[in-house]
Design a protein around this motif. Structure first.
Motif, PDB file in Angstrom:
ATOM      1  N   HIS A 137       0.617  -1.121  -0.078  1.00 43.15           N
ATOM      2  CA  HIS A 137      -0.009  -0.092   0.037  1.00 43.15           C
ATOM      3  C   HIS A 137       0.882   1.240  -0.093  1.00 43.15           C
ATOM      4  O   HIS A 137       0.505   2.152  -0.763  1.00 43.15           O
ATOM      5  N   TYR A 138       2.009   1.210   0.676  1.00 44.67           N
ATOM      6  CA  TYR A 138       2.712   2.452   0.884  1.00 44.67           C
ATOM      7  C   TYR A 138       3.643   2.556  -0.461  1.00 44.67           C
ATOM      8  O   TYR A 138       3.672   3.773  -0.811  1.00 44.67           O
ATOM      9  N   ARG A 139       3.615   1.309  -1.132  1.00 37.32           N
ATOM     10  CA  ARG A 139       4.225   1.782  -2.771  1.00 37.32           C
ATOM     11  C   ARG A 139       3.197   2.083  -3.804  1.00 37.32           C
ATOM     12  O   ARG A 139       3.490   1.933  -4.832  1.00 37.32           O
ATOM     13  N   GLY A 140       1.994   2.221  -3.381  1.00 40.74           N
ATOM     14  CA  GLY A 140       1.141   2.528  -4.217  1.00 40.74           C
ATOM     15  C   GLY A 140       0.210   1.169  -5.014  1.00 40.74           C
ATOM     16  O   GLY A 140      -0.174   1.420  -6.271  1.00 40.74           O
ATOM     17  N   HIS A 141       0.230   0.075  -4.543  1.00 44.14           N
ATOM     18  CA  HIS A 141      -0.476  -1.012  -4.843  1.00 44.14           C
ATOM     19  C   HIS A 141      -1.572  -1.392  -4.207  1.00 44.14           C
ATOM     20  O   HIS A 141      -1.500  -1.341  -2.995  1.00 44.14           O
ATOM     21  N   LEU A 142      -2.670  -1.833  -4.974  1.00 45.76           N
ATOM     22  CA  LEU A 142      -3.861  -2.035  -4.158  1.00 45.76           C
ATOM     23  C   LEU A 142      -3.992  -3.625  -3.973  1.00 45.76           C
ATOM     24  O   LEU A 142      -3.761  -4.291  -4.788  1.00 45.76           O
ATOM     25  N   THR A 143      -4.266  -3.929  -2.708  1.00 43.37           N
ATOM     26  CA  THR A 143      -4.440  -5.207  -2.450  1.00 43.37           C
ATOM     27  C   THR A 143      -5.653  -5.386  -1.444  1.00 43.37           C
ATOM     28  O   THR A 143      -6.369  -4.704  -1.023  1.00 43.37           O
ATOM     29  N   TYR A 144      -5.741  -6.717  -1.204  1.00 48.69           N
ATOM     30  CA  TYR A 144      -6.842  -7.415  -0.464  1.00 48.69           C
ATOM     31  C   TYR A 144      -6.671  -8.513   0.540  1.00 48.69           C
ATOM     32  O   TYR A 144      -5.938  -9.312  -0.419  1.00 48.69           O
ATOM     33  N   ILE A 145      -6.709  -8.551   1.565  1.00 49.09           N
ATOM     34  CA  ILE A 145      -6.531 -10.072   2.401  1.00 49.09           C
ATOM     35  C   ILE A 145      -7.698 -10.750   2.659  1.00 49.09           C
ATOM     36  O   ILE A 145      -8.901 -10.189   2.866  1.00 49.09           O
ATOM     37  N   LEU A 146      -7.643 -12.050   2.201  1.00 47.77           N
ATOM     38  CA  LEU A 146      -8.698 -13.123   2.691  1.00 47.77           C
ATOM     39  C   LEU A 146      -8.023 -13.884   3.961  1.00 47.77           C
ATOM     40  O   LEU A 146      -7.461 -14.678   3.487  1.00 47.77           O
ATOM     41  N   ASP A 147      -8.412 -13.462   5.045  1.00 49.00           N
ATOM     42  CA  ASP A 147      -7.876 -14.209   6.216  1.00 49.00           C
ATOM     43  C   ASP A 147      -8.777 -15.294   6.298  1.00 49.00           C
ATOM     44  O   ASP A 147      -9.934 -15.231   6.473  1.00 49.00           O
ATOM     45  N   GLY A 148      -8.163 -16.476   6.913  1.00 53.31           N
ATOM     46  CA  GLY A 148      -8.740 -17.833   7.221  1.00 53.31           C
ATOM     47  C   GLY A 148     -10.043 -17.375   8.370  1.00 53.31           C
ATOM     48  O   GLY A 148     -11.062 -17.906   8.059  1.00 53.31           O
ATOM     49  N   ASP A 149      -9.577 -16.699   9.350  1.00 53.88           N
ATOM     50  CA  ASP A 149     -10.696 -16.647  10.334  1.00 53.88           C
ATOM     51  C   ASP A 149     -11.736 -15.515  10.028  1.00 53.88           C
ATOM     52  O   ASP A 149     -12.824 -15.550  10.314  1.00 53.88           O
ATOM     53  N   ASN A 150     -11.167 -14.385   9.158  1.00 59.07           N
ATOM     54  CA  ASN A 150     -12.138 -13.315   8.871  1.00 59.07           C
ATOM     55  C   ASN A 150     -13.291 -13.756   7.993  1.00 59.07           C
ATOM     56  O   ASN A 150     -14.435 -13.433   7.996  1.00 59.07           O
ATOM     57  N   VAL A 151     -12.966 -14.812   6.894  1.00 58.78           N
ATOM     58  CA  VAL A 151     -13.925 -15.094   5.980  1.00 58.78           C
ATOM     59  C   VAL A 151     -15.086 -15.967   6.916  1.00 58.78           C
ATOM     60  O   VAL A 151     -16.101 -16.192   6.282  1.00 58.78           O
ATOM     61  N   ARG A 152     -14.629 -16.635   7.955  1.00 58.45           N
ATOM     62  CA  ARG A 152     -15.530 -17.401   8.527  1.00 58.45           C
ATOM     63  C   ARG A 152     -16.660 -16.597   9.418  1.00 58.45           C
ATOM     64  O   ARG A 152     -17.529 -16.943   9.999  1.00 58.45           O
TER      65      ARG A 152
END
Length: 289
Positions: A137-152
């Motif tokens: 993100h600091y370098r200007g790139h778009l990401t998204y996290i799919l975390d094992g606990d979060n998706v549940r």
């Protein structure tokens, strides 16, 4: 545009004088339809309605093959729909869009990919995912996290931790990760994902080399000593059954793209681990469109 040159190509679906849809005549064969006068019946844009009418009439076929036969035309200049059956879904059609993955990647100045972080519980997968997302993100790139606990908490809240549901959990995350990559994002998935078969199935969802498997190779004794959620203690006490690393196996990746492990008995910092992955992304052209 698909055109039928006579009503015969649609079989006898319009033969009954009154259908169970509640109207007497389904189509007028000659005249204005869709704003253009013609001696032919124009079906452009009406095919879904015709399929619904056909399904409502007694004794009519409704298979993908019969649907294709209904309105296909071999006349020059005409096009045909090709319906598919995928899993339990029938009569479905893939719709292409003029804005595709390449256009989205150009807009974002990066290449969509899936970074799949696997390892034992307590190995630091979520910590690494957050550190990597922050650095990108600091370098200007778009990401998204799919975390094992979060998706549940949402998408997979209906799944338990038995073998079948754990496999479905991985499959769903793989499908969502594939969509994010197609959107041009750098998707970071962090899950134990203990079985090689399931990880390979997620890799196979992507048609190119945009699946990057990261093995967080931290020894079991280190993970158990950390035990951030107290799960190892519960598993050792027999209160959790089928816990990976205790009474359920973990199949280590054999040919993954990145391995992160201890150096001289010390675990690298989250920032150092993130830099190792970013270096791979940069060297392989993912950080520019």
């Amino acid at each position: 545009m698909v055109e039928c040159h006579s009503l015969r190509c649609c079989g006898d679906m319009f033969a009954p004088p009154t259908t169970k849809l509640g109207f007497r005549h389904a189509v007028v064969p000659v005249g204005r339809w869709g704003g253009r006068r013609s001696g032919r019946l124009e079906l452009s844009g009406l095919r879904p309605s015709l399929l619904r009418i056909q399904a409502a009439l007694p004794g009519q076929e409704s298979s993908p093959e019969s649907a294709k036969r209904c309105c296909d035309s071999s006349a020059p200049g005409t096009s045909s729909y090709v319906l598919s059956t995928v899993g339990n879904s029938t009569n479905i059609l893939w719709h292409e869009c003029p804005v595709g993955k390449l256009e989205r990647q150009k807009l974002l100045s990066q290449k969509g990919c899936v970074i799949w972080i696997t390892g034992l519980s307590g190995s630091g997968k979520s910590t690494l995912a957050c550190a990597l997302s922050r650095e990108l993100h600091y370098r200007g790139h778009l990401t998204y996290i799919l975390d094992g606990d979060n998706v549940r908490h949402g998408l997979n809240r209906d799944l338990s931790f038995n073998g079948e549901d754990r496999a479905e959990n991985i499959r769903r995350v793989g499908e969502v990760a594939k969509l994010f990559a197609d959107a041009g994002l750098i998707c970071i998935a962090s899950l134990i994902s203990p079985y090689k078969k399931e990880r390979d199935a997620c890799r196979a969802m992507l048609s190119d080399s945009s699946f990057i498997e990261v093995f967080l190779n931290i020894p079991l004794e280190v993970c158990e000593a950390r035990d951030p959620k107290g799960l190892y203690k519960l598993a050792r006490a027999g209160k959790i059954k089928g816990f990976t690393g205790v009474d359920d196996p973990y199949e280590s990746p054999l040919d993954c793209e990145i391995v992160i492990q201890q150096n001289d008995g010390k675990c690298p910092t989250p920032k150092a681990m993130a830099e190792q992955i970013i270096s791979f992304l940069d060297n392989n052209g993912f950080l520019q469109a």
